[in-house]
Design a protein around this motif. Structure first.
Motif, PDB file in Angstrom:
ATOM      1  N   ALA A  54       0.817  -1.213   0.000  1.00  0.00           N
ATOM      2  CA  ALA A  54       0.000   0.000   0.000  1.00  0.00           C
ATOM      3  C   ALA A  54       0.851   1.262   0.000  1.00  0.00           C
ATOM      4  N   ARG A  55       2.118   1.138   0.402  1.00  0.00           N
ATOM      5  CA  ARG A  55       3.031   2.276   0.442  1.00  0.00           C
ATOM      6  C   ARG A  55       3.845   2.429  -0.841  1.00  0.00           C
ATOM      7  N   LEU A  56       3.735   1.472  -1.737  1.00  0.00           N
ATOM      8  CA  LEU A  56       4.470   1.555  -2.998  1.00  0.00           C
ATOM      9  C   LEU A  56       3.811   2.578  -3.919  1.00  0.00           C
ATOM     10  N   PRO A  57       4.574   3.153  -4.842  1.00  0.00           N
ATOM     11  CA  PRO A  57       3.964   4.066  -5.821  1.00  0.00           C
ATOM     12  C   PRO A  57       2.818   3.382  -6.551  1.00  0.00           C
ATOM     13  N   ARG A  58       1.787   4.128  -6.863  1.00  0.00           N
ATOM     14  CA  ARG A  58       0.595   3.551  -7.490  1.00  0.00           C
ATOM     15  C   ARG A  58       0.939   2.782  -8.763  1.00  0.00           C
ATOM     16  N   ALA A  59       1.877   3.291  -9.532  1.00  0.00           N
ATOM     17  CA  ALA A  59       2.242   2.630 -10.791  1.00  0.00           C
ATOM     18  C   ALA A  59       2.800   1.237 -10.554  1.00  0.00           C
ATOM     19  N   ILE A  60       3.427   1.030  -9.388  1.00  0.00           N
ATOM     20  CA  ILE A  60       3.994  -0.287  -9.068  1.00  0.00           C
ATOM     21  C   ILE A  60       2.923  -1.204  -8.496  1.00  0.00           C
ATOM     22  N   ARG A  61       2.202  -0.727  -7.489  1.00  0.00           N
ATOM     23  CA  ARG A  61       1.245  -1.620  -6.819  1.00  0.00           C
ATOM     24  C   ARG A  61       0.066  -1.988  -7.710  1.00  0.00           C
ATOM     25  N   ASN A  62      -0.213  -1.191  -8.744  1.00  0.00           N
ATOM     26  CA  ASN A  62      -1.302  -1.503  -9.671  1.00  0.00           C
ATOM     27  C   ASN A  62      -0.812  -2.161 -10.954  1.00  0.00           C
ATOM     28  N   ASP A  63       0.464  -2.525 -10.998  1.00  0.00           N
ATOM     29  CA  ASP A  63       1.041  -3.131 -12.189  1.00  0.00           C
ATOM     30  C   ASP A  63       0.676  -4.612 -12.250  1.00  0.00           C
ATOM     31  N   ARG A  64      -0.244  -4.979 -13.125  1.00  0.00           N
ATOM     32  CA  ARG A  64      -0.730  -6.361 -13.213  1.00  0.00           C
ATOM     33  C   ARG A  64       0.342  -7.319 -13.716  1.00  0.00           C
ATOM     34  N   GLN A  65       1.428  -6.783 -14.262  1.00  0.00           N
ATOM     35  CA  GLN A  65       2.503  -7.664 -14.692  1.00  0.00           C
ATOM     36  C   GLN A  65       3.143  -8.369 -13.494  1.00  0.00           C
ATOM     37  N   PHE A  66       3.253  -7.637 -12.378  1.00  0.00           N
ATOM     38  CA  PHE A  66       3.951  -8.184 -11.219  1.00  0.00           C
ATOM     39  C   PHE A  66       3.062  -8.365  -9.997  1.00  0.00           C
ATOM     40  N   TYR A  67       1.884  -7.777 -10.025  1.00  0.00           N
ATOM     41  CA  TYR A  67       0.865  -8.019  -9.006  1.00  0.00           C
ATOM     42  C   TYR A  67      -0.415  -8.435  -9.739  1.00  0.00           C
ATOM     43  N   PRO A  68      -0.482  -9.718 -10.176  1.00  0.00           N
ATOM     44  CA  PRO A  68      -1.608 -10.181 -11.006  1.00  0.00           C
ATOM     45  C   PRO A  68      -2.951 -10.035 -10.293  1.00  0.00           C
ATOM     46  N   ASP A  69      -4.011  -9.977 -11.111  1.00  0.00           N
ATOM     47  CA  ASP A  69      -5.356  -9.864 -10.543  1.00  0.00           C
ATOM     48  C   ASP A  69      -5.753 -11.187  -9.877  1.00  0.00           C
ATOM     49  N   GLU A  70      -6.863 -11.137  -9.154  1.00  0.00           N
ATOM     50  CA  GLU A  70      -7.301 -12.273  -8.351  1.00  0.00           C
ATOM     51  C   GLU A  70      -7.575 -13.507  -9.203  1.00  0.00           C
ATOM     52  N   GLN A  71      -8.149 -13.303 -10.374  1.00  0.00           N
ATOM     53  CA  GLN A  71      -8.462 -14.432 -11.248  1.00  0.00           C
ATOM     54  C   GLN A  71      -7.186 -15.174 -11.658  1.00  0.00           C
ATOM     55  N   THR A  72      -6.144 -14.425 -11.983  1.00  0.00           N
ATOM     56  CA  THR A  72      -4.870 -15.041 -12.363  1.00  0.00           C
ATOM     57  C   THR A  72      -4.234 -15.733 -11.166  1.00  0.00           C
ATOM     58  N   LEU A  73      -4.271 -15.085 -10.010  1.00  0.00           N
ATOM     59  CA  LEU A  73      -3.678 -15.674  -8.806  1.00  0.00           C
ATOM     60  C   LEU A  73      -4.307 -17.019  -8.459  1.00  0.00           C
ATOM     61  N   ARG A  74      -5.605 -17.136  -8.680  1.00  0.00           N
ATOM     62  CA  ARG A  74      -6.297 -18.382  -8.335  1.00  0.00           C
ATOM     63  C   ARG A  74      -5.788 -19.570  -9.150  1.00  0.00           C
ATOM     64  N   HIS A  75      -5.220 -19.308 -10.303  1.00  0.00           N
ATOM     65  CA  HIS A  75      -4.753 -20.383 -11.171  1.00  0.00           C
ATOM     66  C   HIS A  75      -3.242 -20.631 -11.059  1.00  0.00           C
ATOM     67  N   LEU A  76      -2.587 -19.929 -10.166  1.00  0.00           N
ATOM     68  CA  LEU A  76      -1.151 -20.140  -9.986  1.00  0.00           C
ATOM     69  C   LEU A  76      -0.909 -21.344  -9.088  1.00  0.00           C
ATOM     70  N   GLN A  77       0.190 -22.038  -9.340  1.00  0.00           N
ATOM     71  CA  GLN A  77       0.510 -23.265  -8.609  1.00  0.00           C
ATOM     72  C   GLN A  77       1.891 -23.164  -7.959  1.00  0.00           C
ATOM     73  N   VAL A  78       1.954 -23.536  -6.701  1.00  0.00           N
ATOM     74  CA  VAL A  78       3.229 -23.574  -5.981  1.00  0.00           C
ATOM     75  C   VAL A  78       3.863 -24.946  -6.200  1.00  0.00           C
ATOM     76  N   TYR A  79       5.136 -24.960  -6.537  1.00  0.00           N
ATOM     77  CA  TYR A  79       5.811 -26.237  -6.744  1.00  0.00           C
ATOM     78  C   TYR A  79       5.950 -27.000  -5.437  1.00  0.00           C
ATOM     79  N   ARG A  80       5.691 -28.292  -5.512  1.00  0.00           N
ATOM     80  CA  ARG A  80       5.953 -29.170  -4.371  1.00  0.00           C
ATOM     81  C   ARG A  80       7.368 -29.725  -4.492  1.00  0.00           C
ATOM     82  N   ASP A  81       7.985 -29.978  -3.357  1.00  0.00           N
ATOM     83  CA  ASP A  81       9.297 -30.612  -3.360  1.00  0.00           C
ATOM     84  C   ASP A  81       9.125 -32.066  -3.761  1.00  0.00           C
ATOM     85  N   LEU A  82       9.841 -32.483  -4.788  1.00  0.00           N
ATOM     86  CA  LEU A  82       9.714 -33.838  -5.295  1.00  0.00           C
ATOM     87  C   LEU A  82      10.854 -34.719  -4.813  1.00  0.00           C
ATOM     88  N   SER A  83      10.616 -36.014  -4.766  1.00  0.00           N
ATOM     89  CA  SER A  83      11.668 -36.955  -4.386  1.00  0.00           C
ATOM     90  C   SER A  83      12.759 -36.948  -5.449  1.00  0.00           C
TER      91      SER A  83
END
Length: 356
Positions: A309-338
């Motif tokens: 919230a303290r970042l410049p508006r151009a940064i915090r609203n940049d969808r390239q690096f702070y994706p919207d909620e719809q995109t975030l819902r489809h992101l996957q965290v890698y699991r550690d594999l054997s």
């Protein structure tokens, strides 16, 4: 007399050399003084002025030692003989370090900034309840394109990269997990799939991409893209941020159908010695102003919602690096594999590279 004097000088020199060697060794594995904090971090991954500020405010001097891969960090801590107070592993490595009993649980009664973090980035699969880790930065895997040669509408999805129009036009980051993961998403599969047939299908999908691949490279991909060596690349958001800073024609896209969500995290190695300094630093870095300053310096996305919230508006609203909620819902965290599953990924990836 001269011989005695020479012997005395030699002894003094030897003692001095031994003292210097001892200090150098101590620095390489973490200083054990009482007013220090030994931080084991990626290179250039914290604003130096914050370290100065922290020392002025608390009196603790921060010794920083760097590593260039999660595996190198893991090996050094596992081998012992080090006294790092904090380390910064990625998500899958946190899980691996937990299993190897290399981490100390967080004492949350000593943490004052926990409420500052975005709940969406806590309680991840690699560390449920954040018993051992605090998110430091986060990011994604995506597509970098140059608007001199590519229209934004032409590369909104992973499948777009398979278009014949991009023959010999794409650079790929040299990462088995990420490149196979990209192919898995195009097939509608999980980026954590370990099914041999599914991974074979992903390799065959990548083989179809080969005509479009100009090069598979590592860190130099940033320089190539900045210098207009290729119109397209697949890389991580943090690397993309550096590219965009160096070339105004570059842009970054996270395909909405899915991609990787990665985290780098602060953890306490089991051999840490400076508990007061550790929690002083964790609380300092959790303060919104400090976290915002660090995010501005590094260029990666902060998990600290009050810092964002303290970042410049151009940064915090940049969808390239702070994706919207719809995109975030489809992101996957890698699991550690054997190791066996990692080898399966590596084998399929090597087959693709040989085909390329």
């Amino acid at each position: 007399m001269k011989r005695l004097l020479s012997l005395a000088i030699a002894l003094i020199a030897i003692c001095g050399l031994l003292a210097y060697s001892s200090q150098s060794l101590e620095r390489s594995s973490g200083s054990t003084g009482s007013k220090v904090l030994n931080l084991y971090n990626w290179g250039d991954y914290i604003d130096p002025s914050l370290l100065t500020k922290f020392q002025k405010e608390t009196g603790y001097h921060v010794n920083v030692e760097t590593f260039d891969s999660n595996e190198a960090m893991y090996t050094k801590i596992q081998q012992g003989g080090t006294h790092y107070d904090l380390a910064v592993p990625s998500e899958y490595m946190v899980a691996k370090m937990k299993r190897a009993h290399l981490l100390r649980p967080l004492d949350k009664s000593k943490l004052t900034g926990w409420a500052n973090y975005d709940q969406r980035f806590l309680n991840q699969s690699f560390d449920r309840g954040n018993r051992y880790s605090i998110p430091y930065f986060w990011g994604t895997l995506g597509i970098v394109y140059n608007d001199k040669y590519v229209k934004a509408s032409e590369v909104q999805h992973w499948q777009d990269l398979w278009s014949p129009k991009w023959k010999k036009q794409i650079m790929l980051i040299d990462s088995a997990r990420d490149i196979i993961g990209m192919a898995l998403v195009t097939l509608g599969k999980s980026m954590n799939s370990t099914n041999p047939q599914t991974l074979l299908a992903a390799q065959k999908k990548l083989d179809q991409l080969s005509p479009n691949v100009k090069a598979i490279v590592a860190d130099e991909i940033k320089m190539y893209m900045i210098q207009d060596e290729a119109p397209l690349a697949v890389d991580w958001s943090g690397e993309a941020a550096e590219m965009l800073a160096g070339n105004s024609h570059l842009h970054y896209v996270v395909p909405r159908e899915g991609s990787n969500l990665w985290f780098d995290n602060l953890v306490i190695p089991k051999t840490a010695q400076h508990t007061k300094a550790i929690y002083a630093f964790l609380n300092f870095m959790s303060q919104p102003d400090n976290a915002a300053q660090n995010a501005t310096y590094i260029g990666y996305a902060t998990p600290n919602k009050r810092a964002k919230a303290r970042l410049p508006r151009a940064i915090r609203n940049d969808r390239q690096f702070y994706p919207d909620e719809q995109t975030l819902r489809h992101l996957q965290v890698y699991r550690d594999l054997s190791p066996t599953k990692v080898e399966l990924y590596n084998d399929r990836y090597l087959e693709f590279k040989m085909h390329h």
